[in-house]
Design an enzyme around this catalytic site. Sequence first.
Site, PDB file in Angstrom:
ATOM      1  N   SER A  68       0.826  -1.205   0.000  1.00  0.00           N
ATOM      2  CA  SER A  68       0.000   0.000   0.000  1.00  0.00           C
ATOM      3  C   SER A  68       0.860   1.255   0.000  1.00  0.00           C
ATOM      4  O   SER A  68       2.030   1.233   0.392  1.00  0.00           O
ATOM      5  CB  SER A  68      -0.905   0.013   1.224  1.00  0.00           C
ATOM      6  N   GLN A  69       0.210   2.347  -0.369  1.00  0.00           N
ATOM      7  CA  GLN A  69       0.831   3.672  -0.337  1.00  0.00           C
ATOM      8  C   GLN A  69       1.153   4.026   1.122  1.00  0.00           C
ATOM      9  O   GLN A  69       0.293   3.850   1.992  1.00  0.00           O
ATOM     10  CB  GLN A  69      -0.218   4.613  -0.910  1.00  0.00           C
TER      11      GLN A  69
END
Length: 220
Positions: A68-69
């Site tokens: 994920s970011q």
Amino acid sequence: MNEGHDDEDDPAERKMRFLFQLRSRGVTDPRVLAAMERIDRGLFVRGQFADRAYEDTPLPIPCGQTISQPSVVGLMTQSLNPGPRDTVLEIGTGSGYQAAVLSGLCRRVYTVDRHRRLVTEAEAIFRHLGLHNITAQVADGSRGLHDQAPFDRILVTAAAEDPPGPLLAQLKIGGIMVVPVGQSDAVQTLIRVTRTETGYDYDELRQVRFVPLVEGLGPT
Ligand code: SAH
């Protein structure tokens, strides 16, 4: 800048930029920022994308999944608000990055993924970092982790069409679950579910985009 020395490659500079990006995107909880400062995201991204590990962007990992970011990891962790005595269940180990961040904020982390390869590779990084309070296992997280339930906090890092019933049932009263909800390929809504004495309260937090929660174990 010194000759032959690029600021881009200086670890202290890189870390400052990384933390600045997190703050500018709304990650403000000092405990979460400190936990993210301690975990080097570069260890969790390999191969051709490794040099982008400090950018605020999701990146591909094996088995067709994504890490994920970082700002989304920070915002989700902040919304989950884990306490130092809490037991947390994460669904979707992926690279192991989110579990490593949680490890510094709570007593114990259980993390599950449907892909054996991802669990094995994440476990090796947890050992390397000495993160002994994380237990990773191969399991279909849509069923939760019955043997270790109930949990103070549950974080789902794959998108479900609805918050899975077994996960709701495995949340302690007063417990919090954060889960992206929506149709698999579209934008999803990040939801915070709080279990009360009498039921569940739901808050909509923000729009996000996650890979889907898939039932059953993966081929590898
Ligand atoms: N938290 C991860 C990113 C997760 S990506 C990180 O920090 O890198 C979503 C992950 O959810 C993928 O690895 C995918 O294999 C896993 N997943 C999807 N459906 C699942 C299920 N039913 N049970 C367990 N894991 C699942």
